[in-house]
Design a protein around this motif. Structure first.
Motif, short mmCIF file in Angstrom:
data_model
loop_
_atom_site.label_atom_id
_atom_site.label_comp_id
_atom_site.label_asym_id
_atom_site.label_seq_id
_atom_site.Cartn_x
_atom_site.Cartn_y
_atom_site.Cartn_z
N ALA A 1 0.83 -1.21 0.00
CA ALA A 1 0.00 0.00 0.00
C ALA A 1 0.87 1.26 0.00
N GLU A 2 2.00 1.20 0.66
CA GLU A 2 2.91 2.35 0.67
C GLU A 2 3.44 2.64 -0.73
N ILE A 3 3.83 1.61 -1.45
CA ILE A 3 4.32 1.80 -2.81
C ILE A 3 3.21 2.34 -3.71
N ASN B 1 10.22 4.89 9.12
CA ASN B 1 8.92 4.24 9.35
C ASN B 1 8.07 4.11 8.09
N PHE B 2 8.18 5.09 7.18
CA PHE B 2 7.57 4.97 5.86
C PHE B 2 8.68 5.29 4.85
N PRO B 3 9.58 4.36 4.62
CA PRO B 3 10.84 4.69 3.96
C PRO B 3 10.71 5.11 2.50
N PHE B 4 9.61 4.77 1.84
CA PHE B 4 9.37 5.25 0.48
C PHE B 4 8.42 6.45 0.48
N TRP B 5 7.30 6.35 1.21
CA TRP B 5 6.29 7.40 1.16
C TRP B 5 6.84 8.74 1.62
N GLN B 6 7.59 8.76 2.74
CA GLN B 6 8.09 10.04 3.23
C GLN B 6 8.96 10.72 2.18
N VAL B 7 9.71 9.93 1.43
CA VAL B 7 10.59 10.50 0.40
C VAL B 7 9.78 11.00 -0.78
N VAL C 1 16.20 22.55 3.19
CA VAL C 1 16.22 21.28 3.92
C VAL C 1 14.79 20.93 4.34
N THR C 2 14.43 19.67 4.13
CA THR C 2 13.16 19.16 4.68
C THR C 2 13.48 17.95 5.54
N LEU C 3 12.86 17.90 6.70
CA LEU C 3 13.08 16.81 7.65
C LEU C 3 11.76 16.24 8.10
N THR C 4 11.65 14.94 8.07
CA THR C 4 10.60 14.23 8.81
C THR C 4 11.32 13.37 9.83
N GLY C 5 11.04 13.59 11.10
CA GLY C 5 11.76 12.85 12.13
C GLY C 5 11.34 13.28 13.52
N SER C 6 12.23 13.09 14.46
CA SER C 6 11.93 13.35 15.86
C SER C 6 12.02 14.84 16.16
N THR D 1 13.63 25.73 5.61
CA THR D 1 13.36 24.40 6.16
C THR D 1 11.86 24.13 6.24
N VAL D 2 11.52 22.87 6.10
CA VAL D 2 10.19 22.34 6.41
C VAL D 2 10.41 21.18 7.36
N LEU D 3 9.72 21.19 8.50
CA LEU D 3 9.91 20.17 9.53
C LEU D 3 8.59 19.48 9.85
N GLU D 4 8.57 18.16 9.72
CA GLU D 4 7.43 17.36 10.17
C GLU D 4 7.96 16.45 11.25
N LEU D 5 7.57 16.74 12.49
CA LEU D 5 8.19 16.08 13.64
C LEU D 5 7.21 15.14 14.33
N GLY D 6 7.39 14.92 15.60
CA GLY D 6 6.58 13.93 16.29
C GLY D 6 5.13 14.38 16.50
#
Length: 454
Positions: A82-84, A131-137, A202-207, A225-230
């Motif tokens: 489903a992620e792909i 955690n979503f190694p393809f979708w987040q990218v 820079v864009t980060l999805t992470g902690s 920057t764009v940050l999507e965090l916890g």
């Protein structure tokens, strides 16, 4: 330093990679810099065509890519497929809508003609999680690349094969070499990449902790920057909620991806008068979850991605119980091979406990009992996070009113909080800033240039 790909279900080492030295990093950044103006100069229709080709490549390689996701980070195979599919969808979405999203915006002024033109910034560094190694990218690179930017990816250390597979997928789709590259660099090397003048954003999805470090470093060098965090998303259940509808979605939201999702419901804020029934129904659904090999289609509970993550989760659970939370179900690691944690329920969670104040990244549901709607909203907002949230009620007008009071980036009424290419996605407070997806996300890494002509 070496990057090791380890199967979380078995503990087996799959493959190791050496971290690149500075010469290798410089070589890739130079290649991307040289490719950047050529890519930006390509006709938009050609960039759209390649994005459509990427969607086709993803679907053609779906089984192999899904299996790779499952082996590297433990996601159930069905969820990996489903992620792909979702990655292919986001490519198709931007292929279809990019011409409209990137069109000049005419604005009346004292000029003969004035408008805003959207132009690419250049090279954007994407720091992405496991955690979503393809979708987040892809949710980043689909709009960024079609807008004319180039990209370099610093993926999580435990999914190096996924990072390299994404680069290969785009190459096979016809993207020119240098438009998208995966860097095998450590976290300590990342600061130098951010500082490099060949990187414009820079864009980060992470902690949350990673977000603070990236924002500080990027700020010193004046990089966008764009940050999507916890997140610690509230799931508010009002007294008139349809529990037949709400409970299955609650279980799905909490336990999808092994509970390892930023926008998973984590704090279940339930009216006291229906709390016992809600918990009983919730627990009954939990008992049906079956841990096992995530490649086996019959498995319904995936392992956590790493042993250290499981240990950290258990420490949060144990500390919450010591402070008065009630262990209703699970609340312990499962014995045997792999990084499995029992599906868990903590009842009577209160502010001050880790289960309330912190993000629980794993299969643990925190139940917070409240007396009324005002207390429900107050508890929902009594968090430093503000990513998503949902409200459940058969009175949709009342639920919508409460949803508007939630301090978060996305609020859903009677539905699963999820990302969707058509809707902007992102948070506030310690969940980060900026938006991904929709036209809002596409504009984050563009120069919104004003043109005034007389």
């Amino acid at each position: 330093m070496a990057f090791e790909s380890v199967n979380p279900a078995t503990g087996q080492s799959l493959k190791t990679f050496d971290a690149w030295d500075q010469n290798a990093i410089d070589g890739v950044l130079q290649q991307v810099q040289e490719a950047s103006p050529l890519w930006a100069a390509r006709d938009l229709s050609e960039r759209c065509r390649l994005l459509r080709a990427a969607a086709q490549q993803l679907r053609e390689r779906k089984e192999d890519l899904a299996r790779l996701i499952t082996l590297e980070m433990g996601k159930l195979l069905g969820e990996a497929r489903a992620e792909i599919e979702k990655c292919a969808w986001v490519c198709e979405y931007y292929e279809e809508h990019a011409p409209r999203f990137l069109a000049d915006e005419v604005i009346e002024s004292d000029a003969r003609r004035s408008y805003v033109a959207l132009q690419p910034l250049g090279t954007v560094l994407a720091i992405m999680p496991w955690n979503f190694p393809f979708w987040q990218v892809f949710r980043f690179c689909a709009p960024a690349l079609v807008a004319g930017n180039t990209a370099v990816l610093k993926h999580a250390a435990n999914v190096p094969q996924c990072g390299l597979a994404i680069e290969q997928t785009l190459l096979e789709a016809g993207f020119p070499p240098g438009v998208f590259r995966t860097l095998l660099v450590s976290s300590s090397q990342t600061a130098k990449v951010i500082a490099d003048p060949r990187v414009q954003g820079v864009t980060l999805t992470g902690s949350e902790a990673a977000g603070r470090k990236v924002a500080e470093c990027a700020g010193r060098h004046l990089k966008k920057t764009v940050l999507e965090l916890g997140g610690a998303d509230p799931f508010i259940v009002l007294a008139d909620a349809d529990l037949e509808q709400a409970v299955p979605v609650a279980v799905q939201s909490r336990f999808i991806n092994g509970g390892q999702s930023c926008i998973a419901a984590k704090r279940f804020i339930v009216m006291e008068e229906i709390a016992d029934e809600f918990i009983a129904r919730f627990q009954a659904d939990l008992e049906a979850l079956q841990p096992g090999d995530p490649l086996d289609e019959q498995t319904t509970l995936a392992p956590l991605a790493r042993l250290d993550l499981r240990a950290g989760l258990h420490q949060q659970v144990t500390a919450s119980i010591q402070q008065g939370a009630v262990a209703v179900a699970g609340c312990q690691p499962l014995p045997g091979t792999g990084t499995y944690y029992a599906p868990s329920i903590l009842d009577r969670v209160q502010p001050g406990m880790p289960a309330f104040d912190e993000e629980l990244f794993g299969p643990v549901a925190a139940i917070i009992r409240v007396a009324n709607e005002a207390e429900a909203v107050a508890m929902a907002n009594a968090s430093r996070y503000g990513l998503g949230g949902s409200v459940w009620s058969q009175n949709t007008s009342r639920a919508e009113r409460l949803a508007l009071e939630l301090r978060c980036g996305a609020a859903f009424v009677n539905g699963l909080v999820k990302s969707d290419p058509r809707l902007p996605f992102g948070g506030i407070k310690c969940s980060g800033y900026g938006r991904e997806l929709s036209w809002h996300g596409m504009r984050e890494f563009t120069n919104q240039k004003t043109l005034w002509i007389k």
